[in-house]
Design a protein around this motif. Structure first.
Motif, short mmCIF file in Angstrom:
data_model
loop_
_atom_site.label_atom_id
_atom_site.label_comp_id
_atom_site.label_asym_id
_atom_site.label_seq_id
_atom_site.Cartn_x
_atom_site.Cartn_y
_atom_site.Cartn_z
N PHE A 188 0.80 -1.31 0.09
CA PHE A 188 0.00 -0.16 0.02
C PHE A 188 0.83 1.22 -0.01
CE2 PHE A 188 -2.01 3.40 2.50
CZ PHE A 188 -3.28 3.74 1.60
N TYR A 189 1.97 1.23 0.90
CA TYR A 189 2.68 2.37 0.92
C TYR A 189 3.90 2.42 -0.06
CZ TYR A 189 0.63 3.53 5.41
OH TYR A 189 -0.56 4.03 6.29
N ALA A 190 4.02 1.37 -0.71
CA ALA A 190 4.94 1.18 -1.94
C ALA A 190 4.14 1.59 -3.24
CB ALA A 190 5.44 -0.08 -2.19
N THR A 191 2.82 2.08 -3.11
CA THR A 191 2.16 2.17 -4.40
C THR A 191 1.68 3.77 -4.17
OG1 THR A 191 1.38 0.04 -4.56
CG2 THR A 191 0.19 1.70 -5.57
N PRO A 192 1.92 4.62 -5.31
CA PRO A 192 1.32 5.78 -5.43
C PRO A 192 -0.12 6.07 -5.23
CG PRO A 192 1.71 5.17 -7.37
CD PRO A 192 2.16 4.13 -6.54
N ILE A 193 -0.71 5.77 -3.96
CA ILE A 193 -2.12 5.86 -3.72
C ILE A 193 -2.36 7.35 -2.88
CG2 ILE A 193 -4.15 4.88 -2.58
CD1 ILE A 193 -2.83 2.20 -3.03
N ILE A 194 -1.92 7.53 -1.72
CA ILE A 194 -1.96 8.78 -0.94
C ILE A 194 -1.08 9.70 -1.29
CG2 ILE A 194 -2.89 7.41 0.89
CD1 ILE A 194 -0.20 7.16 2.50
N TYR A 195 -0.04 9.57 -2.23
CA TYR A 195 1.01 10.45 -2.81
C TYR A 195 1.08 10.35 -4.07
CZ TYR A 195 4.08 6.32 -2.58
OH TYR A 195 4.58 4.97 -2.55
N PRO A 196 1.57 11.50 -4.66
CA PRO A 196 1.70 11.51 -6.36
C PRO A 196 2.96 10.55 -6.71
CG PRO A 196 2.10 13.40 -5.33
CD PRO A 196 1.58 12.76 -4.21
N ILE A 197 3.12 9.99 -7.83
CA ILE A 197 4.19 9.17 -8.10
C ILE A 197 5.42 10.05 -8.32
CG2 ILE A 197 3.78 9.07 -10.50
CD1 ILE A 197 4.51 6.34 -10.80
N SER A 198 5.26 11.34 -8.57
CA SER A 198 6.33 12.35 -9.00
C SER A 198 7.20 12.30 -7.58
CB SER A 198 5.59 13.68 -9.09
OG SER A 198 4.87 14.24 -8.23
N LEU A 199 6.67 12.04 -6.58
CA LEU A 199 7.73 12.03 -5.26
C LEU A 199 8.79 11.03 -5.41
CD1 LEU A 199 4.98 12.78 -2.39
CD2 LEU A 199 6.54 14.33 -3.56
N VAL A 200 8.49 10.08 -6.08
CA VAL A 200 9.27 9.06 -6.38
C VAL A 200 10.22 9.06 -7.42
CG1 VAL A 200 9.84 6.36 -6.26
CG2 VAL A 200 7.91 7.46 -4.77
N GLU A 201 9.59 9.67 -8.34
CA GLU A 201 10.32 9.86 -9.83
C GLU A 201 11.53 10.80 -9.89
OE1 GLU A 201 6.81 8.96 -13.07
OE2 GLU A 201 6.88 10.99 -12.33
N GLN A 202 11.39 11.89 -8.78
CA GLN A 202 12.37 12.81 -8.77
C GLN A 202 13.78 12.16 -8.32
OE1 GLN A 202 11.70 15.55 -5.50
NE2 GLN A 202 10.30 14.02 -4.32
N TYR A 203 13.79 10.77 -7.87
CA TYR A 203 14.93 10.21 -7.46
C TYR A 203 15.68 9.33 -8.47
CZ TYR A 203 13.66 11.85 -2.52
OH TYR A 203 13.35 12.63 -1.63
N TYR A 204 14.85 9.28 -9.64
CA TYR A 204 15.48 8.10 -10.54
C TYR A 204 16.85 8.63 -11.09
CZ TYR A 204 10.67 5.97 -10.83
OH TYR A 204 9.59 5.37 -10.38
N ASP A 205 16.97 9.72 -11.47
CA ASP A 205 18.12 10.29 -11.99
C ASP A 205 19.46 9.99 -10.91
OD1 ASP A 205 16.92 11.10 -14.31
OD2 ASP A 205 16.77 12.99 -13.75
N ARG A 206 19.10 10.54 -9.78
CA ARG A 206 20.24 10.18 -8.86
C ARG A 206 20.49 8.80 -8.29
NH1 ARG A 206 18.63 14.36 -4.34
NH2 ARG A 206 16.61 14.07 -4.97
N HIS A 207 19.32 8.11 -8.28
CA HIS A 207 19.53 6.55 -7.90
C HIS A 207 18.82 5.73 -8.60
CE1 HIS A 207 20.76 8.48 -3.84
NE2 HIS A 207 19.78 9.18 -3.78
N ALA A 208 19.46 4.90 -9.45
CA ALA A 208 18.91 4.36 -10.63
C ALA A 208 18.15 3.10 -10.06
CB ALA A 208 20.12 3.82 -11.50
N TRP A 209 18.82 2.59 -8.80
CA TRP A 209 17.90 1.40 -8.38
C TRP A 209 16.32 1.91 -8.01
CZ3 TRP A 209 16.05 2.41 -3.62
CH2 TRP A 209 16.53 3.49 -2.66
N ALA A 210 16.15 3.19 -7.88
CA ALA A 210 14.87 3.57 -7.34
C ALA A 210 13.68 3.12 -8.47
CB ALA A 210 14.82 5.20 -7.06
N ARG A 211 14.30 3.12 -9.59
CA ARG A 211 13.26 2.55 -10.90
C ARG A 211 12.76 1.26 -10.44
NH1 ARG A 211 13.62 6.01 -15.15
NH2 ARG A 211 15.13 7.30 -15.39
N ILE A 212 13.07 0.26 -9.66
CA ILE A 212 12.38 -0.94 -9.19
C ILE A 212 11.11 -0.69 -8.83
CG2 ILE A 212 14.69 -2.07 -8.80
CD1 ILE A 212 13.99 -1.94 -5.74
N TYR A 213 11.05 0.64 -8.48
CA TYR A 213 9.65 1.14 -7.77
C TYR A 213 8.53 0.82 -9.19
CZ TYR A 213 6.00 4.16 -6.12
OH TYR A 213 4.77 4.75 -5.48
#
Length: 269
Positions: A188-213
């Motif tokens: 539930f918290y690993a899915t963009p339900i209560i927050y926009p997905i953009s909050l996670v996408e902003q870390y993609y460039d700095r942390h490639a591993w974050a794309r596993i999201y």
């Protein structure tokens, strides 16, 4: 070999009886009755909106009409999540609770699970109908809503496949239901339900591993629903293809696993 739909169609009457029994017993003795099917999600929506939308100041993207309504952004994701969550947990309960009946008389083990899914689908239809009504009133219903039946089929395929797989596994190992509850809380918290997905996408460039999201299939299903209803965009081809493949694979493997275990279910339940 009979197909999934062939199996379900053959025992449609029995599945309907289980669904009817589930619907009658769910709110039996309640004064408000079926109104609880709307009250519960609306109360949850209100709490999340107050905490995340007001207190924490979550900033949702604009709708197709240019408005920003966090409650609608949230509700669009919650409709999908509630169905998947309830199907997964309800499937395990439906099978184990009908164990004594399955030992006494023969009927296909998938019938009570399928009946529970039908009952949950009706409840989700009510929530979805309310969501579409609000979007229509706000003038945020466009041609992209035509994609809704396709996206819903993918959601149903994923939820049903996962439900059947875990129901069969839980019949053998009862610890599975407890592990699933913990896992669903994490998902539930690993899915963009209560927050926009953009909050996670902003870390993609700095942390490639974050794309596993993005590998979380529930994330893709929730975002597909928001694309066609909230932001009024055509589904992302990559997102749609990934969600379609995963959902169909989960459905096929879940059904196959359940059917292979169905002969032994009456002995372990």
């Amino acid at each position: 070999m009979r197909t999934v739909m062939g199996e379900v169609w053959q025992f449609r009457g029995l599945i309907g009886n289980f669904a009817q029994r589930e619907l009658k017993s769910k709110y039996k003795g309640s004064v408000v009755g079926w109104a609880w099917s709307l009250i519960n999600p609306l109360v949850t929506l209100g709490i999340y909106t107050l905490v995340f939308g007001v207190f924490l100041g979550a900033n949702p993207p604009e709708m197709g009409n240019g408005m920003k309504v966090f409650a609608l952004y949230l509700f669009t994701g919650l409709v999908i999540w509630n169905f998947i969550n309830q199907v997964v947990q309800g499937s395990m309960i439906a099978l184990t609770s009908n164990g004594p009946l399955l030992r006494k008389i023969y009927f296909p083990a998938f019938a009570p699970v399928a009946g529970n899914i039908v009952a949950l689908a009706l409840q989700t239809a009510i929530e979805l109908g309310l969501l579409l009504f609000v979007f229509a009133v706000l003038g945020n219903l466009y041609w992209t809503v035509l994609w809704l039946p396709v996206v819903l089929l993918l959601v149903i395929a994923f939820a049903v496949g996962a439900g059947f797989y875990l129901a069969a596994l839980n019949a053998r190992f009862r610890d599975v239901s407890y592990l699933v509850q913990v896992t669903l809380n994490l998902v539930f918290y690993a899915t963009p339900i209560i927050y926009p997905i953009s909050l996670v996408e902003q870390y993609y460039d700095r942390h490639a591993w974050a794309r596993i999201y993005e590998l979380n299939p529930v994330t893709q299903l929730v975002e597909l629903m928001r694309e066609i209803l909230y932001t009024n965009e055509a589904p992302s081809p990559t997102r749609f293809a990934y969600a379609a493949v995963v959902s169909l694979v989960v459905l096929a493997t879940g059904w196959t696993f359940f059917q292979r275990r169905s002969r032994d279910l009456s002995e372990v339940l």
